[in-house]
Design a protein around this motif. Structure first.
Motif, mmCIF file in Angstrom:
data_model
loop_
_atom_site.group_PDB
_atom_site.id
_atom_site.type_symbol
_atom_site.label_atom_id
_atom_site.label_comp_id
_atom_site.label_asym_id
_atom_site.label_seq_id
_atom_site.Cartn_x
_atom_site.Cartn_y
_atom_site.Cartn_z
ATOM 1 N N MET A 54 0.849 -1.193 0.000
ATOM 2 C CA MET A 54 0.000 0.000 0.000
ATOM 3 C C MET A 54 0.882 1.240 0.000
ATOM 4 O O MET A 54 1.871 1.306 0.750
ATOM 5 C CB MET A 54 -0.904 -0.016 1.231
ATOM 6 C CG MET A 54 -1.823 1.187 1.341
ATOM 7 S SD MET A 54 -3.042 1.260 0.002
ATOM 8 C CE MET A 54 -4.015 -0.191 0.380
ATOM 9 N N THR A 55 0.573 2.202 -0.856
ATOM 10 C CA THR A 55 1.370 3.420 -0.968
ATOM 11 C C THR A 55 0.565 4.624 -0.486
ATOM 12 O O THR A 55 -0.641 4.719 -0.722
ATOM 13 C CB THR A 55 1.815 3.654 -2.424
ATOM 14 O OG1 THR A 55 0.661 3.763 -3.274
ATOM 15 C CG2 THR A 55 2.672 2.494 -2.908
ATOM 16 N N MET A 56 1.263 5.533 0.209
ATOM 17 C CA MET A 56 0.664 6.793 0.655
ATOM 18 C C MET A 56 1.638 7.922 0.359
ATOM 19 O O MET A 56 2.808 7.843 0.746
ATOM 20 C CB MET A 56 0.401 6.767 2.169
ATOM 21 C CG MET A 56 -0.750 5.908 2.606
ATOM 22 S SD MET A 56 -1.052 6.138 4.367
ATOM 23 C CE MET A 56 -2.335 4.920 4.649
ATOM 24 N N SER B 242 8.143 4.519 5.953
ATOM 25 C CA SER B 242 7.557 3.260 5.477
ATOM 26 C C SER B 242 7.746 2.190 6.536
ATOM 27 O O SER B 242 8.762 2.158 7.235
ATOM 28 C CB SER B 242 8.225 2.826 4.164
ATOM 29 O OG SER B 242 8.099 3.833 3.178
ATOM 30 N N ARG B 243 6.770 1.292 6.656
ATOM 31 C CA ARG B 243 6.844 0.299 7.726
ATOM 32 C C ARG B 243 6.041 -0.946 7.385
ATOM 33 O O ARG B 243 5.263 -0.969 6.422
ATOM 34 C CB ARG B 243 6.340 0.882 9.052
ATOM 35 C CG ARG B 243 4.866 1.274 9.041
ATOM 36 C CD ARG B 243 4.483 1.974 10.323
ATOM 37 N NE ARG B 243 3.081 2.405 10.348
ATOM 38 C CZ ARG B 243 2.109 1.677 10.891
ATOM 39 N NH1 ARG B 243 2.369 0.498 11.431
ATOM 40 N NH2 ARG B 243 0.865 2.125 10.908
ATOM 41 N N PHE B 244 6.256 -1.959 8.207
ATOM 42 C CA PHE B 244 5.518 -3.212 8.102
ATOM 43 C C PHE B 244 4.278 -3.139 8.993
ATOM 44 O O PHE B 244 4.351 -2.686 10.139
ATOM 45 C CB PHE B 244 6.418 -4.379 8.541
ATOM 46 C CG PHE B 244 5.684 -5.659 8.834
ATOM 47 C CD1 PHE B 244 5.187 -6.446 7.805
ATOM 48 C CD2 PHE B 244 5.495 -6.070 10.146
ATOM 49 C CE1 PHE B 244 4.503 -7.623 8.080
ATOM 50 C CE2 PHE B 244 4.832 -7.245 10.428
ATOM 51 C CZ PHE B 244 4.331 -8.026 9.392
ATOM 52 N N VAL B 245 3.134 -3.539 8.458
ATOM 53 C CA VAL B 245 1.885 -3.544 9.215
ATOM 54 C C VAL B 245 1.467 -4.998 9.430
ATOM 55 O O VAL B 245 1.242 -5.729 8.449
ATOM 56 C CB VAL B 245 0.776 -2.766 8.481
ATOM 57 C CG1 VAL B 245 -0.525 -2.838 9.259
ATOM 58 C CG2 VAL B 245 1.197 -1.316 8.271
ATOM 59 N N THR C 267 0.753 -6.326 5.318
ATOM 60 C CA THR C 267 0.847 -5.146 4.452
ATOM 61 C C THR C 267 2.202 -4.467 4.644
ATOM 62 O O THR C 267 2.694 -4.367 5.769
ATOM 63 C CB THR C 267 -0.277 -4.142 4.777
ATOM 64 O OG1 THR C 267 -1.535 -4.786 4.626
ATOM 65 C CG2 THR C 267 -0.221 -2.941 3.844
ATOM 66 N N LEU C 268 2.772 -4.026 3.550
ATOM 67 C CA LEU C 268 3.939 -3.146 3.590
ATOM 68 C C LEU C 268 3.462 -1.751 3.194
ATOM 69 O O LEU C 268 3.035 -1.524 2.058
ATOM 70 C CB LEU C 268 5.023 -3.639 2.627
ATOM 71 C CG LEU C 268 5.776 -4.902 3.065
ATOM 72 C CD1 LEU C 268 6.741 -5.348 1.970
ATOM 73 C CD2 LEU C 268 6.534 -4.665 4.358
ATOM 74 N N LEU C 269 3.494 -0.840 4.149
ATOM 75 C CA LEU C 269 3.026 0.531 3.930
ATOM 76 C C LEU C 269 4.207 1.389 3.480
ATOM 77 O O LEU C 269 5.138 1.632 4.249
ATOM 78 C CB LEU C 269 2.407 1.083 5.212
ATOM 79 C CG LEU C 269 1.882 2.516 5.155
ATOM 80 C CD1 LEU C 269 0.756 2.630 4.129
ATOM 81 C CD2 LEU C 269 1.408 2.963 6.531
#
Length: 509
Positions: A163-165, A173-176, A341-343
């Motif tokens: 997921m990109t923001m 960026s982080r691991f969810v 998810t990888l944010l």
């Protein structure tokens, strides 16, 4: 669009390398170009390209065999012991710890996986960011890989949602440990942060729907129309009441309820749920629904008559974030997730795309290592060792002019450590000579690579620089095949040009 035919072939080969292994595209292009460069030295002196191609094939086969000997194998070893007439097979001897499955040893070695991901990412991202993303990538792989993993069940990277923001910095960026949904609640009074949440994933309509067959309702006055609307509302209210009663029966003190529906929910139903403190998401995407049950547990509900506590999932925290006109829902702190998810965040689209491409390569690198159950030392160590093996062993055993092709192949393999030295700002020849001397000093038993910081020889295993076995294998195959094809097709094109040429003096006849 690449117009040059040779460049188009090389680009196509790099694309094939990326599709099969997810990494090694630059190495493939470099090796292919260097093979053609070395071949040109001999063809310009009159050596036929077919002889060079034959030497390339011999060298490739020898290098692939050397790769199997050079790699660091993590697969369980099988030893055979003989006691009189009895022969027994001892699997997982003293060198390998007993595991329930052969894939667990690599999967559980977090340090090795982190080094692999970091080696792949540091060629594409800034070092501090690469280390951070590498940790997130390993978390994602260890999350989705089954505990009883075997090589017969490959790791499914589709279970990792990227997921990109466009906000903050790339370092955010982080691991969810859960999912990030790209939509949120549709009622202003719904809660935005919930803890200890029961997750209800359903595919039930809570709005008026058209009939599936062609039909109609006819009324003759206003009273009949009011009765029709009332009956439809009553049908929806009964469904909403069933969900509210179910929520009250399963939620204890300090727990909350989240409903994620694949179909629609009308405004009046949303108002009922909001008053009850239920966070509702409607018209969720199908791919998110499939991942939700894997991440949170439970199973999809297709009818309000099927409501049961065993069909609910659980998440430690559910929160809603608003960015401009876009809403995102974070479903985090899942207990036994099989999807995650990888944010990825960044200030602009270019940064996000760069991180996204690097993450894809990092995921493939870790996945390849788990499936190969082996790794190979990086930093040019394999290419240097393979080149010395070709010169000292294979070339001496090869008879005839094919030996020239083997020598050309050995020289071409050194393009990888040469490029590393050049890009690090060191003298190429000095670095290659130092690496060769260090390798020879160890009687060709030690894997020696280039330290890009100091330019000195180093042991890749000590520094945590590892590459994938299948990336090296695929790179050797593709580069050699393409170089041989290009060498041989030149003869065909030259013959074709000569066939179409008008002989001298033909115009005078």
């Amino acid at each position: 669009q690449i117009q040059h035919p040779t460049a188009a072939l090389i680009a196509r080969t790099a694309t094939a390398q990326d599709e099969v292994t997810g990494d090694g595209t630059t190495s493939t292009v470099l090796l292919c170009g260097e093979l053609l460069k070395q071949a040109h030295r001999y063809t310009s002196e009159g050596l036929h390209p077919r002889v060079i191609a034959d030497g390339f094939d011999i060298a490739r086969d020898a290098t692939l065999k050397f790769l199997d000997e050079f790699k660091v194998d993590y697969a369980p070893k099988t030893t055979t012991t003989t006691d009189g007439d009895d022969t027994t097979n001892d699997i997982n001897n003293d060198d390998t710890t007993t595991e329930s499955s052969s894939g667990n040893k690599v999967l559980q070695d977090r340090e090795l996986l982190t080094c692999l991901a970091s080696t792949s990412l540091k060629t594409k991202l800034e070092h501090d960011l690469a280390d951070q993303i590498a940790t997130a990538v390993v978390d994602a792989i260890q999350c989705i890989a089954p505990a009883n993993y075997t090589t017969n069940t490959p790791v499914d990277l589709n279970m990792v949602e990227i997921m990109t923001m466009q906000r903050k910095l790339g370092s955010d960026s982080r691991f969810v440990n859960g999912l990030v949904l790209d939509h949120g609640g549709r009622h202003p009074d719904m809660p935005t942060v919930l803890t200890n949440c029961h997750i209800m994933t359903c595919n039930v309509t809570f709005e008026y729907e058209k009939t599936e067959v062609q039909s109609g309702f006819f009324y003759s006055n206003a009273d009949e129309r009011e009765k029709l609307v009332e009956s439809e509302r009553k049908w929806l209210d009964e469904r909403c009441r069933a969900v509210v009663d179910f929520k009250r029966s399963v939620c204890k003190e300090g727990e909350s309820f989240v409903m994620i529906n694949q179909k629609g929910i009308d405004p009046l139903s949303l108002d009922i749920f909001a008053k009850e403190g239920i966070l509702c998401l409607r018209r969720a995407k199908r791919r998110n629904m499939e991942r939700l049950t894997l991440a949170c547990g439970g199973s999809p509900i297709h009818s309000v008559e099927d409501l049961d506590a065993t069909m609910l999932g659980f998440a430690g925290k559910v929160s809603e974030v608003t960015l401009g006109d876009d809403k995102f829902t974070f479903v985090e702190e899942c207990q036994h997730p099989k999807s995650c998810t990888l944010l990825l965040q960044g200030p602009n689209s270019h940064t996000i795309d760069q991180i996204k491409d690097a993450v894809r390569d990092g995921l493939r690198a870790v996945k390849n290592a788990i499936e190969d159950q082996a790794v190979v030392p990086g930093a040019g160590a394999f290419e240097l060792a393979a080149a010395m093996n070709l010169r000292n062993v294979v070339a001496k055993a090869t008879k005839g002019r094919a030996k020239l092709g083997v020598e050309a192949y050995a020289e071409a393999l050194l393009v990888i450590p040469k490029t590393l030295a050049e890009n690090s700002g060191f003298d190429v020849q000095d670095c290659i000579l130092n690496l060769t001397d260090a390798r020879e000093d160890s009687d060709c038993t030690l894997a020696v690579g280039l330290d890009c910081t100091s330019g000195d020889p180093m042991i890749p295993a000590d520094e945590g620089v590892w590459d994938n076995v299948r990336v090296k294998r695929q790179c050797l195959h593709l580069s050699t095949v393409l170089a041989s094809q290009l060498l041989l097709v030149d003869e065909v094109m030259r013959a074709g040009k000569q066939m179409g040429r008008v002989p001298e003096g033909a115009d005078d006849m």
